[in-house]
Scaffold this motif. Structure first.
Motif, PDB file in Angstrom:
ATOM      1  N   THR A 199       0.971  -0.827  -0.121  1.00 45.17           N
ATOM      2  CA  THR A 199       0.330   0.209   0.131  1.00 45.17           C
ATOM      3  C   THR A 199       0.573   1.684   0.047  1.00 45.17           C
ATOM      4  O   THR A 199       1.300   1.600   1.055  1.00 45.17           O
ATOM      5  CB  THR A 199      -1.177   0.082   1.041  1.00 45.17           C
ATOM      6  OG1 THR A 199      -2.110  -1.232   1.500  1.00 45.17           O
ATOM      7  CG2 THR A 199      -1.495   1.711   1.373  1.00 45.17           C
ATOM      8  N   SER A 200       1.011   1.751  -1.599  1.00 48.46           N
ATOM      9  CA  SER A 200       2.325   3.154  -1.672  1.00 48.46           C
ATOM     10  C   SER A 200       0.996   4.507  -0.692  1.00 48.46           C
ATOM     11  O   SER A 200       0.145   4.639  -0.990  1.00 48.46           O
ATOM     12  CB  SER A 200       2.230   3.673  -2.439  1.00 48.46           C
ATOM     13  OG  SER A 200       3.184   3.827  -2.776  1.00 48.46           O
ATOM     14  N   ILE A 201       1.870   4.673  -0.198  1.00 50.03           N
ATOM     15  CA  ILE A 201       0.667   6.647   0.275  1.00 50.03           C
ATOM     16  C   ILE A 201       2.076   7.265   1.024  1.00 50.03           C
ATOM     17  O   ILE A 201       3.305   7.667   1.715  1.00 50.03           O
ATOM     18  CB  ILE A 201       0.838   5.916   2.380  1.00 50.03           C
ATOM     19  CG1 ILE A 201       0.473   4.449   2.512  1.00 50.03           C
ATOM     20  CG2 ILE A 201       0.355   7.102   3.479  1.00 50.03           C
ATOM     21  CD1 ILE A 201       0.021   4.294   4.167  1.00 50.03           C
ATOM     22  N   ASN A 202       1.767   7.895  -0.059  1.00 45.92           N
ATOM     23  CA  ASN A 202       2.958   8.661  -0.883  1.00 45.92           C
ATOM     24  C   ASN A 202       2.118  10.053  -0.355  1.00 45.92           C
ATOM     25  O   ASN A 202       1.323  10.685  -0.704  1.00 45.92           O
ATOM     26  CB  ASN A 202       2.313   9.327  -2.487  1.00 45.92           C
ATOM     27  CG  ASN A 202       3.413  10.186  -3.369  1.00 45.92           C
ATOM     28  OD1 ASN A 202       3.553  11.022  -3.696  1.00 45.92           O
ATOM     29  ND2 ASN A 202       4.693   9.325  -2.790  1.00 45.92           N
ATOM     30  N   ARG A 203       3.932  10.718   0.635  1.00 46.30           N
ATOM     31  CA  ARG A 203       3.997  12.094   1.132  1.00 46.30           C
ATOM     32  C   ARG A 203       2.751  11.935   2.173  1.00 46.30           C
ATOM     33  O   ARG A 203       2.406  13.095   2.471  1.00 46.30           O
ATOM     34  CB  ARG A 203       3.986  13.252   0.866  1.00 46.30           C
ATOM     35  CG  ARG A 203       5.190  13.225  -1.026  1.00 46.30           C
ATOM     36  CD  ARG A 203       5.471  14.239  -1.427  1.00 46.30           C
ATOM     37  NE  ARG A 203       6.810  14.250  -1.600  1.00 46.30           N
ATOM     38  CZ  ARG A 203       7.942  14.467  -1.318  1.00 46.30           C
ATOM     39  NH1 ARG A 203       7.917  15.408   0.381  1.00 46.30           N
ATOM     40  NH2 ARG A 203       9.214  14.607  -1.970  1.00 46.30           N
ATOM     41  N   PHE A 204       2.574  11.077   2.860  1.00 50.33           N
ATOM     42  CA  PHE A 204       2.060  10.775   3.917  1.00 50.33           C
ATOM     43  C   PHE A 204       2.514  11.676   5.111  1.00 50.33           C
ATOM     44  O   PHE A 204       1.290  12.003   5.740  1.00 50.33           O
ATOM     45  CB  PHE A 204       2.060   9.686   4.987  1.00 50.33           C
ATOM     46  CG  PHE A 204       1.078   9.624   6.437  1.00 50.33           C
ATOM     47  CD1 PHE A 204       0.385   9.115   5.739  1.00 50.33           C
ATOM     48  CD2 PHE A 204       1.871   9.004   7.043  1.00 50.33           C
ATOM     49  CE1 PHE A 204      -1.283   8.432   6.736  1.00 50.33           C
ATOM     50  CE2 PHE A 204       0.732   8.760   8.502  1.00 50.33           C
ATOM     51  CZ  PHE A 204      -0.596   8.735   7.930  1.00 50.33           C
ATOM     52  N   TYR A 205       3.528  12.086   5.579  1.00 55.03           N
ATOM     53  CA  TYR A 205       3.654  13.136   6.348  1.00 55.03           C
ATOM     54  C   TYR A 205       4.272  14.468   5.999  1.00 55.03           C
ATOM     55  O   TYR A 205       4.891  15.168   6.021  1.00 55.03           O
ATOM     56  CB  TYR A 205       5.588  12.707   7.071  1.00 55.03           C
ATOM     57  CG  TYR A 205       5.117  11.595   8.260  1.00 55.03           C
ATOM     58  CD1 TYR A 205       4.007  11.839   8.809  1.00 55.03           C
ATOM     59  CD2 TYR A 205       5.255  10.160   7.314  1.00 55.03           C
ATOM     60  CE1 TYR A 205       3.951  10.663  10.001  1.00 55.03           C
ATOM     61  CE2 TYR A 205       4.790   8.663   8.344  1.00 55.03           C
ATOM     62  CZ  TYR A 205       4.472   9.504   9.952  1.00 55.03           C
ATOM     63  OH  TYR A 205       4.055   7.881   9.756  1.00 55.03           O
ATOM     64  N   GLY A 206       4.452  14.477   4.883  1.00 52.78           N
ATOM     65  CA  GLY A 206       4.770  16.070   3.741  1.00 52.78           C
ATOM     66  C   GLY A 206       6.116  16.440   3.374  1.00 52.78           C
ATOM     67  O   GLY A 206       5.830  15.540   2.609  1.00 52.78           O
ATOM     68  N   GLY A 207       6.254  17.655   2.594  1.00 46.39           N
ATOM     69  CA  GLY A 207       6.860  18.143   2.258  1.00 46.39           C
ATOM     70  C   GLY A 207       6.247  18.307   0.749  1.00 46.39           C
ATOM     71  O   GLY A 207       4.984  17.895   0.496  1.00 46.39           O
ATOM     72  N   GLU A 208       7.102  18.917   0.625  1.00 49.36           N
ATOM     73  CA  GLU A 208       7.209  18.762  -1.672  1.00 49.36           C
ATOM     74  C   GLU A 208       7.471  18.097  -2.920  1.00 49.36           C
ATOM     75  O   GLU A 208       8.644  17.764  -2.412  1.00 49.36           O
ATOM     76  CB  GLU A 208       7.577  20.495  -1.978  1.00 49.36           C
ATOM     77  CG  GLU A 208       7.412  20.797  -3.042  1.00 49.36           C
ATOM     78  CD  GLU A 208       7.904  22.070  -3.350  1.00 49.36           C
ATOM     79  OE1 GLU A 208       8.079  22.451  -5.041  1.00 49.36           O
ATOM     80  OE2 GLU A 208       8.532  22.606  -3.049  1.00 49.36           O
ATOM     81  N   SER A 209       6.241  17.269  -3.423  1.00 52.68           N
ATOM     82  CA  SER A 209       6.795  16.594  -4.338  1.00 52.68           C
ATOM     83  C   SER A 209       7.953  17.378  -5.514  1.00 52.68           C
ATOM     84  O   SER A 209       7.487  18.150  -5.887  1.00 52.68           O
ATOM     85  CB  SER A 209       5.956  16.223  -5.174  1.00 52.68           C
ATOM     86  OG  SER A 209       6.218  15.086  -6.390  1.00 52.68           O
ATOM     87  N   LYS A 210       8.208  16.206  -5.688  1.00 53.07           N
ATOM     88  CA  LYS A 210       9.754  16.639  -7.210  1.00 53.07           C
ATOM     89  C   LYS A 210       9.231  16.001  -8.376  1.00 53.07           C
ATOM     90  O   LYS A 210      10.079  16.464  -9.059  1.00 53.07           O
ATOM     91  CB  LYS A 210      11.417  15.915  -7.174  1.00 53.07           C
ATOM     92  CG  LYS A 210      11.198  16.369  -5.200  1.00 53.07           C
ATOM     93  CD  LYS A 210      11.556  18.194  -4.852  1.00 53.07           C
ATOM     94  CE  LYS A 210      12.218  17.847  -3.511  1.00 53.07           C
ATOM     95  NZ  LYS A 210      11.976  17.206  -2.743  1.00 53.07           N
ATOM     96  N   PHE A 211       7.886  15.975  -8.612  1.00 53.87           N
ATOM     97  CA  PHE A 211       7.188  14.778  -9.838  1.00 53.87           C
ATOM     98  C   PHE A 211       7.152  16.677 -10.991  1.00 53.87           C
ATOM     99  O   PHE A 211       6.831  17.725 -10.997  1.00 53.87           O
ATOM    100  CB  PHE A 211       6.149  14.690  -9.516  1.00 53.87           C
ATOM    101  CG  PHE A 211       5.119  13.911 -10.342  1.00 53.87           C
ATOM    102  CD1 PHE A 211       6.008  12.974 -10.864  1.00 53.87           C
ATOM    103  CD2 PHE A 211       3.542  14.772 -11.040  1.00 53.87           C
ATOM    104  CE1 PHE A 211       5.128  12.788 -12.906  1.00 53.87           C
ATOM    105  CE2 PHE A 211       3.494  13.914 -12.031  1.00 53.87           C
ATOM    106  CZ  PHE A 211       3.728  13.454 -13.142  1.00 53.87           C
ATOM    107  N   SER A 212       8.013  15.903 -12.293  1.00 57.16           N
ATOM    108  CA  SER A 212       7.917  16.837 -13.527  1.00 57.16           C
ATOM    109  C   SER A 212       7.833  16.285 -14.275  1.00 57.16           C
ATOM    110  O   SER A 212       8.013  15.270 -15.092  1.00 57.16           O
ATOM    111  CB  SER A 212       9.392  17.457 -13.743  1.00 57.16           C
ATOM    112  OG  SER A 212       9.374  18.168 -14.435  1.00 57.16           O
ATOM    113  N   LEU A 213       6.457  16.529 -14.538  1.00 51.85           N
ATOM    114  CA  LEU A 213       5.736  15.757 -15.519  1.00 51.85           C
ATOM    115  C   LEU A 213       6.228  15.582 -17.136  1.00 51.85           C
ATOM    116  O   LEU A 213       6.124  14.595 -18.068  1.00 51.85           O
ATOM    117  CB  LEU A 213       4.102  16.353 -15.571  1.00 51.85           C
ATOM    118  CG  LEU A 213       2.972  15.534 -17.017  1.00 51.85           C
ATOM    119  CD1 LEU A 213       2.711  14.170 -16.346  1.00 51.85           C
ATOM    120  CD2 LEU A 213       1.970  16.585 -17.293  1.00 51.85           C
TER     121      LEU A 213
END
Length: 247
Positions: A199-213
């Motif tokens: 079960t992937s829980i992405n950024r459960f504790y916060g912070g800024e994603s580095k995802f670049s579409l």
């Protein structure tokens, strides 16, 4: 040393403290944790130093190969002392609970074990809706057209032998595409793979994603089509062995 846990970081101080404490609590196999950082001012560095006082298995590794996740992974593998290496992301707690099961599949002869979010009960929460849609669709289409034995070939969390990683000529230049490329090339060699649902829980504790579409699409499309060609024209991919995290 059984496992080297490689954690590339880029200002992940928000998540790193929690991630390291969870690893310390649940991973009982002899291991080390390599926190690989690109620049001294990274806010992950003081967090790792503080945790080292109670968790000496944590090592800080300065990435001298050039900035970015790909170079950080290569640096971590080069420094790894374990029989197996696993690449984790600091913003997802789900894979942490699969480490022991992944090592068990490696012990049974797998050369690459990946987490899967899309089969055998795997799930994903959080993250960009666009990213989730693209990832799920891309993995289904890739498996359909290539015959891949993996249901989540693009996911960044992989376990492998460092020696094998170093022998493969990896070419990816952007983001986490190296994980996709690794999945393709190991299967094209006719080697056994495995999967553990999470079960992937992405950024459960916060912070800024580095995802670049934009960069994600360009690099992954290249490996999507090249991977189809490699797997259809090389050795037939073996079906992945799967094991649940708490079996």
């Amino acid at each position: 040393m059984k496992i080297s846990i490689i954690l590339p970081v880029f200002n992940e101080g928000v998540n790193l403290d929690i991630i390291l404490r969870i690893i310390q609590a649940i991973v009982k196999i002899p291991h080390e944790v390599l926190v690989v950082y690109d620049f001294p001012e990274d806010d992950s560095v003081p967090v790792a130093k503080r945790v080292q006082e109670i968790y000496p298995e944590v090592r800080l590794v300065f990435n001298t190969k050039g900035r970015g996740a790909i170079n950080a992974i290569k640096m971590g593998v080069e420094e790894a002392k374990g029989e197996y290496a696993i690449v984790l992301v600091a913003d997802d707690i789900g894979p942490l609970f699969a480490i022991s099961a992944m090592a068990s599949l490696m012990d049974k002869g797998c050369e690459l074990v990946t987490c899967t979010r899309y089969a055998h009960g795997g799930r994903v929460f959080g993250g960009s809706p666009v990213q989730k849609l693209l990832s799920r669709t891309a993995n289904r289409l890739f498996r359909l057209f290539s015959g891949s034995g993996l249901t989540d070939a693009t996911f960044g969390v992989k376990m492998f032998r460092p020696g094998l990683f170093k022998r493969i000529q990896l070419e990816s230049k952007t983001g986490w595409a190296i994980a996709f490329e690794l999945s393709i090339k190991i299967q094209a060699m006719g080697l056994q793979t495995g999967e553990v649902p999470i079960t992937s829980i992405n950024r459960f504790y916060g912070g800024e994603s580095k995802f670049s579409l934009k960069s994600w699409i360009v690099e992954y499309l290249k490996w999507f089509f090249r991977g189809i060609w490699l797997l259809r024209n090389g050795k037939r991919p073996l079906p992945a062995i799967h094991k649940r995290a708490f079996e």
